[in-house]
Structures are given as structure tokens and as C-alpha cells.
Design an enzyme around this catalytic site. Sequence first.
Site, PDB file in Angstrom:
ATOM      1  N   ASN A   1     -40.990  38.351 -32.440  1.00  0.00           N
ATOM      2  CA  ASN A   1     -39.421  37.386 -32.488  1.00  0.00           C
ATOM      3  C   ASN A   1     -38.193  38.454 -32.706  1.00  0.00           C
ATOM      4  O   ASN A   1     -36.921  38.100 -32.345  1.00  0.00           O
ATOM      5  CB  ASN A   1     -39.536  36.554 -33.716  1.00  0.00           C
ATOM      6  CG  ASN A   1     -40.201  35.299 -33.622  1.00  0.00           C
ATOM      7  OD1 ASN A   1     -40.691  34.913 -32.104  1.00  0.00           O
ATOM      8  ND2 ASN A   1     -40.407  34.408 -34.272  1.00  0.00           N
TER       9      ASN A   1
ATOM     10  N   CYS B   1     -36.690  29.776 -36.450  1.00  0.00           N
ATOM     11  CA  CYS B   1     -37.713  30.877 -36.611  1.00  0.00           C
ATOM     12  C   CYS B   1     -36.849  32.232 -36.535  1.00  0.00           C
ATOM     13  O   CYS B   1     -37.021  32.759 -37.459  1.00  0.00           O
ATOM     14  CB  CYS B   1     -38.616  30.984 -35.358  1.00  0.00           C
ATOM     15  SG  CYS B   1     -39.873  29.463 -35.563  1.00  0.00           S
TER      16      CYS B   1
HETATM   17  P1  NAD Z   1     -42.318  22.397 -40.144  1.00  0.00           P
HETATM   18  O1  NAD Z   1     -41.417  22.496 -41.227  1.00  0.00           O
HETATM   19  O2  NAD Z   1     -41.898  21.626 -39.095  1.00  0.00           O
HETATM   20  O3  NAD Z   1     -43.706  21.325 -40.795  1.00  0.00           O
HETATM   21  C1  NAD Z   1     -44.281  21.963 -41.880  1.00  0.00           C
HETATM   22  C2  NAD Z   1     -45.227  20.715 -42.464  1.00  0.00           C
HETATM   23  O4  NAD Z   1     -45.994  21.199 -43.694  1.00  0.00           O
HETATM   24  C3  NAD Z   1     -44.429  19.389 -42.827  1.00  0.00           C
HETATM   25  O5  NAD Z   1     -44.603  18.386 -42.387  1.00  0.00           O
HETATM   26  C4  NAD Z   1     -44.931  19.743 -44.520  1.00  0.00           C
HETATM   27  O6  NAD Z   1     -44.616  18.413 -44.937  1.00  0.00           O
HETATM   28  C5  NAD Z   1     -46.053  20.075 -44.449  1.00  0.00           C
HETATM   29  N1  NAD Z   1     -46.566  20.836 -45.600  1.00  0.00           N
HETATM   30  C6  NAD Z   1     -45.777  21.670 -46.756  1.00  0.00           C
HETATM   31  N2  NAD Z   1     -46.689  21.868 -47.823  1.00  0.00           N
HETATM   32  C7  NAD Z   1     -47.718  21.245 -47.250  1.00  0.00           C
HETATM   33  C8  NAD Z   1     -49.041  21.043 -48.430  1.00  0.00           C
HETATM   34  N3  NAD Z   1     -49.306  21.625 -49.621  1.00  0.00           N
HETATM   35  N4  NAD Z   1     -50.029  20.380 -47.832  1.00  0.00           N
HETATM   36  C9  NAD Z   1     -49.953  19.410 -46.582  1.00  0.00           C
HETATM   37  N5  NAD Z   1     -48.694  19.593 -45.706  1.00  0.00           N
HETATM   38  C10 NAD Z   1     -47.802  20.444 -46.390  1.00  0.00           C
HETATM   39  O7  NAD Z   1     -42.711  23.635 -39.842  1.00  0.00           O
HETATM   40  P2  NAD Z   1     -43.091  24.470 -38.449  1.00  0.00           P
HETATM   41  O8  NAD Z   1     -41.709  24.586 -37.614  1.00  0.00           O
HETATM   42  O9  NAD Z   1     -44.070  23.672 -37.695  1.00  0.00           O
HETATM   43  O10 NAD Z   1     -43.559  26.022 -38.769  1.00  0.00           O
HETATM   44  C11 NAD Z   1     -44.515  26.046 -39.460  1.00  0.00           C
HETATM   45  C12 NAD Z   1     -44.856  27.453 -39.304  1.00  0.00           C
HETATM   46  O11 NAD Z   1     -44.970  27.770 -38.195  1.00  0.00           O
HETATM   47  C13 NAD Z   1     -43.527  28.343 -40.009  1.00  0.00           C
HETATM   48  O12 NAD Z   1     -44.248  29.448 -40.659  1.00  0.00           O
HETATM   49  C14 NAD Z   1     -42.972  28.941 -38.890  1.00  0.00           C
HETATM   50  O13 NAD Z   1     -42.200  30.005 -38.847  1.00  0.00           O
HETATM   51  C15 NAD Z   1     -44.075  29.082 -37.731  1.00  0.00           C
HETATM   52  N6  NAD Z   1     -43.806  28.807 -36.448  1.00  0.00           N
HETATM   53  C16 NAD Z   1     -42.912  27.796 -35.976  1.00  0.00           C
HETATM   54  C17 NAD Z   1     -42.516  27.539 -34.637  1.00  0.00           C
HETATM   55  C18 NAD Z   1     -41.559  26.730 -34.419  1.00  0.00           C
HETATM   56  O14 NAD Z   1     -41.291  26.820 -33.122  1.00  0.00           O
HETATM   57  N7  NAD Z   1     -41.252  25.879 -35.093  1.00  0.00           N
HETATM   58  C19 NAD Z   1     -43.044  28.507 -33.455  1.00  0.00           C
HETATM   59  C20 NAD Z   1     -43.981  29.582 -34.050  1.00  0.00           C
HETATM   60  C21 NAD Z   1     -44.429  29.649 -35.515  1.00  0.00           C
END
Ligand code: NAD
Length: 433
Positions: free
Chosen positions: A212, A264
Site C-alpha cells: 500500500n 486504507c
Molecule cells: P469495516 O469497518 O468496513 O468493517 C469492520 C466490521 O467489523 C464492522 O462491521 C464492525 O461492526 C465489525 N466488528 C468490529 N469489532 C467487532 C467485534 N468485536 N466482533 C464482531 N465484529 C466486529 O472494515 P473493512 O474496510 O472491511 O476493513 C477491515 C480490515 O481489512 C482493516 O484492517 C482494513 O485495513 C483491511 N482492508 C480493507 C480493505 C478495504 O478495501 N476496505 C482492503 C484490504 C484490507
Amino acid sequence: MKLVIVGTGYVGLVSGLCFAEFGFETICVDKDKERIALLNKGKCPFYEPELENLLKKHINKTKLLTLSLSISEAMSDANIVFITVGTPSKRLEDEADISAVYKVAEEIADNIKNYCVVVTKSTVPVGTTRKVSNIIASKIDKNKFDAVSNPEFLREGSAVNDFMRPDRVVLGCENIKSEKIMREVYRPLYLSETPIIVTTIESAEIIKYASNSFLATKISFINQVSDLCETVGGNIQDVAKAMGYDKRIGSKFLHAGPGYGGSCFPKDVRAFSVTAKKNNVNLSIVDAVNDFNQNRPEKLVQKIVNYFGGLKNKSLAILGLSFKPNTDDVRDSTSILIAESLHKLGAFVKAYDPKAMKNAKEILPNLQYCDSVNEACENVDAIIIATEWNEFRALDLKKLKKNMRKAIIFDLRNIYNKDEVTNSEFEYYGVGK
Ligand code: NAD
């Protein structure tokens, strides 16, 4: 093989549904009751192409996907559990907040019955997966689980395709047992000959941040060169195109514009820098990328302000609010930063986005949100193209001009060329040309 995914955001829901598409029984867990209720109705809580169709298919027809509010219920006979919760920056800090990952690790530890692989798929600083392993090992026998780092590289807007046809899969494994199980999960990708890179846990965690940060570096680099082009009379699109034909450079991520945004890159670049500083390692390139990018949206705003000599009594149409096309995600969107700044500087801002207006309204309630491009462009002094949605690529400029106060376009994504716009009697300002 039974899979559990904890966190049904962009990464968790896409992963869960794609694993179901591969034929695995998958349970997606989230602590958000509303989200789970919505998903159970076959409705996706965010916009991502193809996702709702997969959701309906796998909760109603194949029944390979189920949803749950409880890690304990979901874990009863899981072979693998993926942690896909958010890792945003800590409030007012650059460091990643990984408390949600550790909280989930604690809950997983309390609920492991038979041997299971615990996978960090969230983007986490180096050392996190080992700490997850230590948290679990402090509660249960070490031979009841293995920890693996499997960073995710999907892009919002093309997440399903990226997950099903990735450039590579990275597995940070400590032993053959967990590696074999992880290879099994990604076996459906062997058909497309996807490279599976098996590394140490530390390397896997670093690969994600380095990737990234490198892509972010390309963006800041081309934006700096675009400033030079503007100053000395070059055209950044010609420069980038010619650079991109060099296979060592490649054409991707060489588009001048308002800088990188989204959920991200900004946070990952900052967190990578924190990791380096904590370890007394010089990653000054990454710091420079971050510093330059943070000022980038404001710099483009200033160009608009300078053009008008101030924004009082100016009315501006901003097209696009999501951080990129094909998503409704506005987290750290440069379009939002630009709209907010224009508004604060006194402009009356009319906004339109095909999918992201609901999310934008929550953070920027004071804009005038419009139902169409036509409505947004009525009685404005200029159009600002902030996010390059396809539907903005062929605007009927002659028609729009009739209802505008002045015919000016600030094309912050360089989706038009000057000639085609000036033919429609518009003044045109792109980036770096
Ligand atoms: P997001 O914020 O869209 O979703 C996170 C989810 O986790 C939410 O629905 C939240 O309610 C849930 N959550 C939080 N704590 C919890 C718990 N204790 N128990 C159950 N559920 C819980 O996040 P995202 O965009 O999907 O990103 C997730 C991870 O993946 C991050 O580390 C991000 O950097 C990484 N990532 C994201 C992308 C992207 O394009 N969004 C791409 C690659 C990697």
C-alpha cells in the site's frame, strides 16, 4: 471445512461470500445487530458491485452462508476463523488502533474447542499476529490452534473480482499444518494459477503495508511531477503515459489528481511510518509521501479559490463524493475534504454522487445534495469533477452550460481533455497540464 469470519465490513463480507462461492460452509459474525439483521434480509449494508447477488444466493439458495452475532455460537466446529475487523488510525494519532483485533482474539480463545487456524486478515502492524497468538496461548493449549497472517489486497469497487482473481495470496504461516489448511481454502484459485506466497508471519504483515505504501508513493510522485508540469508547461498525462510503457514502472497508479484517500492508504501509510519509527528504521520516503498527500486536496482547492479571487457568493457543483468510483465509501475521501473546504471558504456547494450521498450527508450535512448531475450543475459558477464515476465521463456539456452561471470545469481527475471541453465553450482546468 467450516469457516468463520469475524467482522462483516468490506473485507469480511466479501471474503465470506467468496468463500461460500468456492463451496465452503461459512459463518459471518458481526457485533452490529442492525448490520446482521439487514444481511439476513439479503440486503448489503454498503454498495459493492455483485455483492448483493452473492448474498442472496448464499443465504437463500445454497445456504452456505449464515450470519451470527455471536463468536461463541459460530465457533462451535470451525476449522478456520478469520479476523476481519477494522484497524483505523487511533484518534488524532498515526498509529493503527488494533484493539478490535485483540478483543476478537480474546473471544476466539474462549471459544476454541477443536484445533483451529486463527487468521489475521485485517491489515495489522508487524507483530500483531504473534500477539494474537500469545493472547490465545495464554488461555488454551498451544497445540489447539495456529495463528496465520493472510493480508487482504481487494479493492473496493471491484472487491468480488479481486477476491476471486487475486494477483497473489500471501500466507504468513509458522508450520506445515496451518499452511496445508490455508492452501486448502485457497485451492479453488489454483485453477487460475494464482501465486500463493508462503512467508513468515512478519513478512506477510509487512508485505501488506509495503504494498500500500508503494502504491501511495507512485501517486504522490506523479502528483509532484504534475506540479512541475503545470509550472514549466508539460502535460502530466503524456509524461505518465510514456513512463508507464516502461515495464519496470507500469502505468497503474500514475494518475495525477487530488491525492490518495479512502479507508486504507492514508491510515496504512501513517501506520507503516509509525512501525519504522518505533524500530528506529528510516522510512523517510513514506513520511514524504504522507506529508505531501495530506496537503494535496487543499492545494487543489486553493487553485479554485485563486481563480475566483475568493468564494463568497460562488456556487459550485461537486461531482463525486466517494473516495473512488463504484463504492459508497467516503472514509478519508479527498472529494469530501475538497467539498468541505470549499463550503468553509464561503462557497455554496451543490453535490451529486451516484451512490455515496447517504454516507456523505452524515459527515457533511451542510451541502446541498442533488438527485442528478443536471440538478447539481444548475446555477453554478463551475463544475468540479472530484471522483471519476463513469457517468461523469460523457457529460452533455452543451446542455449543462445552458443552466450554469459560468461555463467552467475543474477536472480534478483528468477525465476530459481540454480540446473536447473547450469545443463546448467551457473553460477547462485539469491537473498537471
Ligand atoms: P469495516 O469497518 O468496513 O468493517 C469492520 C466490521 O467489523 C464492522 O462491521 C464492525 O461492526 C465489525 N466488528 C468490529 N469489532 C467487532 C467485534 N468485536 N466482533 C464482531 N465484529 C466486529 O472494515 P473493512 O474496510 O472491511 O476493513 C477491515 C480490515 O481489512 C482493516 O484492517 C482494513 O485495513 C483491511 N482492508 C480493507 C480493505 C478495504 O478495501 N476496505 C482492503 C484490504 C484490507
